[in-house]
Design a protein around this motif. Structure first.
Motif, PDB file in Angstrom:
ATOM      1  N   TYR A  89      -4.629  10.772   1.033  1.00 19.31           N
ATOM      2  CA  TYR A  89      -4.167  10.818  -0.433  1.00 19.31           C
ATOM      3  C   TYR A  89      -5.297  11.140  -1.347  1.00 19.31           C
ATOM      4  CZ  TYR A  89       0.024   8.897   1.661  1.00 19.31           C
ATOM      5  OH  TYR A  89       1.142   8.836   2.572  1.00 19.31           O
ATOM      6  N   VAL A  91      -5.453   9.537  -4.080  1.00 20.80           N
ATOM      7  CA  VAL A  91      -5.593   8.148  -4.366  1.00 20.80           C
ATOM      8  C   VAL A  91      -4.951   7.197  -3.399  1.00 20.80           C
ATOM      9  CG1 VAL A  91      -4.920   6.309  -6.122  1.00 20.80           C
ATOM     10  CG2 VAL A  91      -5.334   8.576  -6.907  1.00 20.80           C
ATOM     11  N   GLN A  92      -5.755   6.170  -2.681  1.00 22.17           N
ATOM     12  CA  GLN A  92      -5.247   5.251  -1.749  1.00 22.17           C
ATOM     13  C   GLN A  92      -5.627   3.956  -2.059  1.00 22.17           C
ATOM     14  OE1 GLN A  92      -5.953   6.693   2.311  1.00 22.17           O
ATOM     15  NE2 GLN A  92      -3.962   5.605   3.002  1.00 22.17           N
ATOM     16  N   LYS A  93      -4.524   3.155  -2.022  1.00 27.81           N
ATOM     17  CA  LYS A  93      -5.250   1.742  -2.242  1.00 27.81           C
ATOM     18  C   LYS A  93      -4.509   0.934  -0.840  1.00 27.81           C
ATOM     19  CE  LYS A  93      -3.607  -1.601  -5.048  1.00 27.81           C
ATOM     20  NZ  LYS A  93      -2.755  -1.892  -6.415  1.00 27.81           N
ATOM     21  N   HIS A  94      -5.423   0.334   0.098  1.00 25.94           N
ATOM     22  CA  HIS A  94      -4.956  -0.396   1.065  1.00 25.94           C
ATOM     23  C   HIS A  94      -4.752  -1.547   0.917  1.00 25.94           C
ATOM     24  CE1 HIS A  94      -7.109   3.037   3.696  1.00 25.94           C
ATOM     25  NE2 HIS A  94      -5.911   3.046   3.965  1.00 25.94           N
ATOM     26  N   LEU A  95      -3.705  -2.226   1.355  1.00 27.86           N
ATOM     27  CA  LEU A  95      -3.394  -3.521   1.107  1.00 27.86           C
ATOM     28  C   LEU A  95      -3.712  -4.684   2.129  1.00 27.86           C
ATOM     29  CD1 LEU A  95       0.479  -2.379   0.378  1.00 27.86           C
ATOM     30  CD2 LEU A  95      -1.286  -3.096  -1.613  1.00 27.86           C
ATOM     31  N   ARG A  96      -3.706  -4.081   3.255  1.00 29.11           N
ATOM     32  CA  ARG A  96      -3.978  -5.152   4.543  1.00 29.11           C
ATOM     33  C   ARG A  96      -5.319  -4.743   5.254  1.00 29.11           C
ATOM     34  NH1 ARG A  96       0.350  -8.275   6.344  1.00 29.11           N
ATOM     35  NH2 ARG A  96      -0.700  -9.029   8.115  1.00 29.11           N
TER      36      ARG A  96
ATOM     37  N   VAL B  75       4.461   8.305  -2.882  1.00 24.83           N
ATOM     38  CA  VAL B  75       3.409   7.129  -3.097  1.00 24.83           C
ATOM     39  C   VAL B  75       2.792   7.287  -4.385  1.00 24.83           C
ATOM     40  CG1 VAL B  75       0.939   7.191  -2.138  1.00 24.83           C
ATOM     41  CG2 VAL B  75       2.498   7.917  -0.593  1.00 24.83           C
ATOM     42  N   GLY B  78      -1.412   5.512  -4.801  1.00 24.12           N
ATOM     43  CA  GLY B  78      -2.058   5.322  -3.857  1.00 24.12           C
ATOM     44  C   GLY B  78      -1.284   4.143  -2.738  1.00 24.12           C
ATOM     45  N   VAL B  79       0.092   3.683  -3.262  1.00 23.42           N
ATOM     46  CA  VAL B  79       0.778   2.825  -2.419  1.00 23.42           C
ATOM     47  C   VAL B  79       2.271   3.314  -2.263  1.00 23.42           C
ATOM     48  CG1 VAL B  79       1.597   0.583  -1.937  1.00 23.42           C
ATOM     49  CG2 VAL B  79      -0.594   0.847  -3.238  1.00 23.42           C
ATOM     50  N   TYR B 104      -0.544   8.606 -10.381  1.00 21.19           N
ATOM     51  CA  TYR B 104      -0.616   9.588  -9.488  1.00 21.19           C
ATOM     52  C   TYR B 104       0.835   9.522  -8.528  1.00 21.19           C
ATOM     53  CZ  TYR B 104      -5.471  10.609 -10.430  1.00 21.19           C
ATOM     54  OH  TYR B 104      -6.587  11.203 -10.911  1.00 21.19           O
ATOM     55  N   GLU B 106       2.437  11.157  -5.152  1.00 20.88           N
ATOM     56  CA  GLU B 106       2.172  12.055  -4.147  1.00 20.88           C
ATOM     57  C   GLU B 106       3.123  11.850  -2.997  1.00 20.88           C
ATOM     58  OE1 GLU B 106      -2.091  12.323  -2.357  1.00 20.88           O
ATOM     59  OE2 GLU B 106      -2.632  10.797  -3.947  1.00 20.88           O
ATOM     60  N   TRP B 108       4.559  11.415   0.830  1.00 22.70           N
ATOM     61  CA  TRP B 108       4.236  10.783   2.074  1.00 22.70           C
ATOM     62  C   TRP B 108       3.218  11.939   2.875  1.00 22.70           C
ATOM     63  CZ3 TRP B 108       6.025   6.818   0.304  1.00 22.70           C
ATOM     64  CH2 TRP B 108       7.259   5.922   0.811  1.00 22.70           C
ATOM     65  N   ALA B 173       3.622   6.230   6.033  1.00 23.82           N
ATOM     66  CA  ALA B 173       2.933   6.797   4.769  1.00 23.82           C
ATOM     67  C   ALA B 173       1.723   6.016   4.784  1.00 23.82           C
ATOM     68  CB  ALA B 173       3.660   6.934   3.742  1.00 23.82           C
ATOM     69  N   SER B 174       2.027   4.517   4.828  1.00 21.81           N
ATOM     70  CA  SER B 174       0.844   3.656   4.702  1.00 21.81           C
ATOM     71  C   SER B 174      -0.219   3.475   5.595  1.00 21.81           C
ATOM     72  CB  SER B 174       1.340   2.225   4.277  1.00 21.81           C
ATOM     73  OG  SER B 174       1.996   1.895   5.435  1.00 21.81           O
ATOM     74  N   ALA B 228       2.691  -4.525   4.816  1.00 24.09           N
ATOM     75  CA  ALA B 228       2.584  -4.801   3.524  1.00 24.09           C
ATOM     76  C   ALA B 228       3.455  -3.690   2.628  1.00 24.09           C
ATOM     77  CB  ALA B 228       0.958  -4.486   3.114  1.00 24.09           C
TER      78      ALA B 228
END
Lengths: 220, 252
Positions: A89, A91-96, B75, B78-79, B104, B106, B108, B173-174, B228
């Motif tokens: 990605y 932009v990527q935000k990790h949650l855990r 996404v 970023g989430v 942003y 995007e 998966w 995806a995450s 999450a």
């Protein structure tokens, strides 16, 4: 599919071999701590160990087997995982996910390289500058070898950095073992994860206490 | 609607004509968006403007727009699904954004989910996993009596929690490894908990995890990002259950 090809089977094999190595890491820290009892403590401990050659060798071969299995599958699944994620990605935000969980392969590589260095240093004595001698009653003088190595220069830095890698690796690894074996539930999972981090931190303190105390000039 | 304040947003959206197109980000301005618009309605507004300008609208998957079908898949910043707990992107409302925000968007991203167009991906990899064992075999015949098979309430609830999965693929995806282990674990756990599913539990867990690997998903390494991101709050305890079911299968 064979256990050695399965997505879950390989994870199990890594968890079990990893955890067996953690048991070693605990015992090794306790053994090392005999240095705080002075030359008599650690030299006597080393002599006791080496007086049991069949046990020492059986132990060494088992550890080698655990490392090989753990590293082989670790590299294999890491390669597969990055192939499964060909485009990142933007932009990527990790949650855990944590630094520790995301860096397992890299901390693993650092630990493997460190183990080789450590064996060359204190077991094979092949690193230049290592002091090998005997103490007053003819035992191999582990105490002087260790104190001399950690008094200055790059060596204590290498050891402390490697122990930080171990801390990061085990922070994720120990808790992961319980998830992989299925020895948890939604309630115990966060507690196990926190205990795993705390346990790894205690190990970190236990291990780096030796070079820190020597650098500080408390053990001479 | 005229008494509502409106927002103007900058959207940076992934555009890709087809599976073989390299794709790129395009920037759009979303004007006249109110806090009551859902995220997808906001995209509808942008698409109407694009159509009026003679441009291709942004393609995205959607169906029920009620948060229960699992079609929407974007996404956002970023989430997957935008990061509001237990919310699909269709139920994410623009009140969670503010005027002037840059967003942003995007698709998966996983090898097992090739992009079909813009924000639409092919999720048939998940179907492969279900086809490998996400069912119970039964002989058809007369309808069984409703109370012939008694299931304790706790077990029914447990199975229902696992069955809440809507198959959207946010777990994949995450996941930093693009693993579908939460999706697979939820189905394995749901069926293994119930008397109808127990008979095939061992065959199922092996077949489904093998299909996961063969479909190009990665391996689970316990990051727990999936839990999450899951819009249905599926717990990773179901992955632990899958791991236990796999060990039982090894002993058979």
């Amino acid at each position: 599919m064979q256990i050695t090809n399965s997505a879950v089977g390989r994870k199990l094999l890594m968890a079990i071999t990893g955890q067996l190595m953690v048991l070693f890491v605990i015992v090794h820290m306790l053994g090392n701590s005999s240095i705080f009892l002075g030359a008599n403590g650690i030299n006597a401990y080393a002599k006791h160990l080496h007086d049991l050659p069949p046990l020492v060798w059986a132990f060494r071969f088992s550890m080698l087997a655990f490392i090989l299995v753990h590293a082989w599958f670790g590299i294999q699944v890491s390669v597969e995982n990055s192939a499964a994620t060909p485009k990142k990605y933007s932009v990527q935000k990790h949650l855990r996910a944590t630094l520790s969980s995301k860096s397992m392969i890299w901390t693993g590589v650092i630990i493997a390289l460190f183990v080789i260095y450590h064996l060359l240093h204190f077991t094979v004595h092949a690193i230049p500058g290592v002091v090998t001698g005997v103490d007053a009653i003819g035992r191999f003088d582990v105490y002087t070898m260790v104190v001399n190595a950690f008094q200055s220069g790059l060596v204590p830095v290498i050891y402390i950095a490697a122990m930080i890698a171990v801390f990061l690796h085990l922070s994720h690894g120990v808790g992961s073992f319980f998830q992989t074996l299925g020895w948890n539930n939604a309630n115990t999972l966060p507690k196990i994860s926190n205990t795993s981090r705390g346990f790894s931190f205690v190990l970190l303190l236990g291990y780096i206490a030796i070079p820190v105390v020597i650098l500080a000039g408390i053990l001479k | 609607m005229s008494d509502h304040k409106t927002m103007t947003l900058t959207l940076i959206v992934w555009r890709q004509k087809g599976p073989n197109d390299p794709g790129k980000f395009e920037t759009y301005t979303a004007k006249g968006i109110t806090e009551h618009h859902s995220f997808l309605e906001m995209l509808d507004v942008v698409n109407e403007d694009l159509i009026k300008e003679g441009k291709d609208p942004i393609a995205f998957d959607h169906d029920c727009r009620e948060g229960i079908c699992g079609m929407c898949s974007q996404v956002v910043n970023g989430v997957p699904h935008g990061g509001q707990e237990r919310t699909t992107v269709c139920q994410l409302h623009m009140r969670t954004f503010k005027d002037g925000d840059t967003i942003y968007i995007e698709p998966w991203r996983a090898r097992a989910f090739p992009v079909t167009r813009d924000l639409i991906v092919d999720r048939s990899g998940l179907d492969n996993i279900i086809q490998a064992g996400g069912y119970t075999s039964c002989h058809t015949g007369g309808v069984a009596d409703g109370n012939a098979l008694l299931i304790p309430k706790e077990i029914a609830d447990y199975a229902m929690d696992a069955a809440e999965c809507i198959g959207c693929g946010a777990c994949v995806a995450s996941c930093p490894n693009s693993s579908a282990m939460l999706f697979t674990g939820a189905k394995v756990a749901q069926l293994a908990a119930l008397p109808q599913g127990k008979a095939e539990a061992a065959v199922r867990v092996c077949a489904m995890t093998d299909a996961l690997k063969e479909s190009g998903f990665g391996n689970c390494s316990n990051h727990y990002e999936c839990e999450a991101a899951c819009p249905k709050g599926i717990s990773v305890k179901f992955i632990a259950r899958l791991n236990r079911e796999y060990q039982k299968a090894l002993l058979k």
